[in-house]
Design an enzyme around this catalytic site. Sequence first.
Site, short mmCIF file in Angstrom:
data_model
loop_
_atom_site.label_atom_id
_atom_site.label_comp_id
_atom_site.label_asym_id
_atom_site.label_seq_id
_atom_site.Cartn_x
_atom_site.Cartn_y
_atom_site.Cartn_z
N GLU A 76 8.78 -1.66 0.08
CA GLU A 76 9.51 -1.65 -1.19
C GLU A 76 10.45 -0.45 -1.36
O GLU A 76 11.22 -0.40 -2.29
CB GLU A 76 8.54 -1.75 -2.38
CG GLU A 76 7.67 -0.55 -2.61
CD GLU A 76 6.20 -0.90 -2.52
OE1 GLU A 76 5.85 -1.84 -1.76
OE2 GLU A 76 5.40 -0.25 -3.20
N ASN A 77 10.37 0.52 -0.44
CA ASN A 77 11.34 1.62 -0.52
C ASN A 77 12.66 1.26 0.14
O ASN A 77 13.54 2.12 0.26
CB ASN A 77 10.74 2.89 0.11
CG ASN A 77 10.27 2.68 1.52
OD1 ASN A 77 9.70 1.64 1.84
ND2 ASN A 77 10.50 3.64 2.38
#
Lengths: 231, 218
Positions: free
Chosen positions: B47-48
């Site tokens: 998710e980064n």
Amino acid sequence: MNKVVKNADEAVKDIPNGATLMLGGFGLCGIPENGIAALIRKGVTGLTCISNNAGVDDFGIGLMLKTRQVKRMISSYVGENAEFERQLLSGELEVELIPQGTLAERVRAGGAGIPAFFTPTGYGTEVAEGKETREIGGKMYVLEKWLKADFALVKAWKGDTMGNLIYKGTARNFNPMMATAGKIVIAEVEELVEPGELDPNQIHTPGIYVSRIFKGENYEKRIEQRTVTKS
Amino acid sequence: MPLDKFSIAKRIAKELRDGYYVNLGIGIPTLVANYIPEGMDVVLQSENGLLGMGPFPVESEVDADLINAGKQTVTMLKGASLFSSADSFAMIRGSHVDLTVLGAMEIAENGDIANWKIPGKMVKGMGGAMDLVAATENIIVAMMQTNPKGESKLLPACTLPLTGKACITRVCTDLGFYEIKDGAFHLIEIAPDVMVEEVKAKTLGKLVISDNLKVMEL
């Protein structure tokens, strides 16, 4: 249209006490290392810092916590920092925790002129307390407002003197949105080049958003969790 | 024997399907990546800002600008792509991710989940967990059945601040695989050599033993 300033100290020289800042980065990846160091040298205090994380005890925003320059943190995850936890539990530091996707979207909205939006995230949790909720198509959503800052400090890989930016790897993270949501946007880059040297097809942040740019020095790029496989 | 964390990951990997885009949380969920069946095309989302996450690098490949959501150094596979956090959560909230696996501190019989805060004790933050559970249809919770004090984590109602309301439908623990429906934990698979009595003793929420209860295959 030359936005180049000499160095980090010059870039942050007009940041006053009590300012609201956005700082790019996820963990220690893609953080404005030079800008943070300059803020510490300058000794500016009472800051509100909007950043996904708060660094670690001795690096990133953690350094500014140690010097008590931060009054309030707005983040999604702050788990790697013992000094942060101590200041929070003792009430020295105010903290607002926001879901990561909501944080990213609130910053994006701030830069894009969208004052609020409905999101499913956080409905029915304490994050939604005091906020307007609405049913749309049979599902419940929470109204979240935009976030803006007086200054945004972002870190890119390459930039040109007009402020066009290219990020590298997962060091992009929150930087592109924050680069749109500060009144004054300060970009630090590893490589600073002349206009025309970057391929316009590859630009992530167009220069219109950037107020000041400088070439950063001595990037440490500390790794929080160095994980390797044996070859 | 109750499963160890590797076997929980192995069991959850059986829920993967060819062509899935998958988000794996920190802890046991991360281990699921080790059990992707040979020949199956699964793309991991971090998710980064990374799709197509590969294994940990060898020493010479370590790149500080390439990490996963747990801040660990990683690599990219062929066909990987990079994007901002806003794009990443557009993928998540927009239901473009096919399967999410995440950990939890408590799960309630109505599907509520708590995994981000212990008031007065732990204040780490929710990170991306609230976004993941609010929007993904297909979520599996991976966790131990009890906390370190031996208390059940499958409860009538969560006691900790919620991460999401009525959003969890499947849980895999060291004792079994459960479906949550009609306000109860339905035990559909039990870990090898675990007795139903142990499951009952370690489930505080409403428990239904499925008529078709199977022994978990690993």
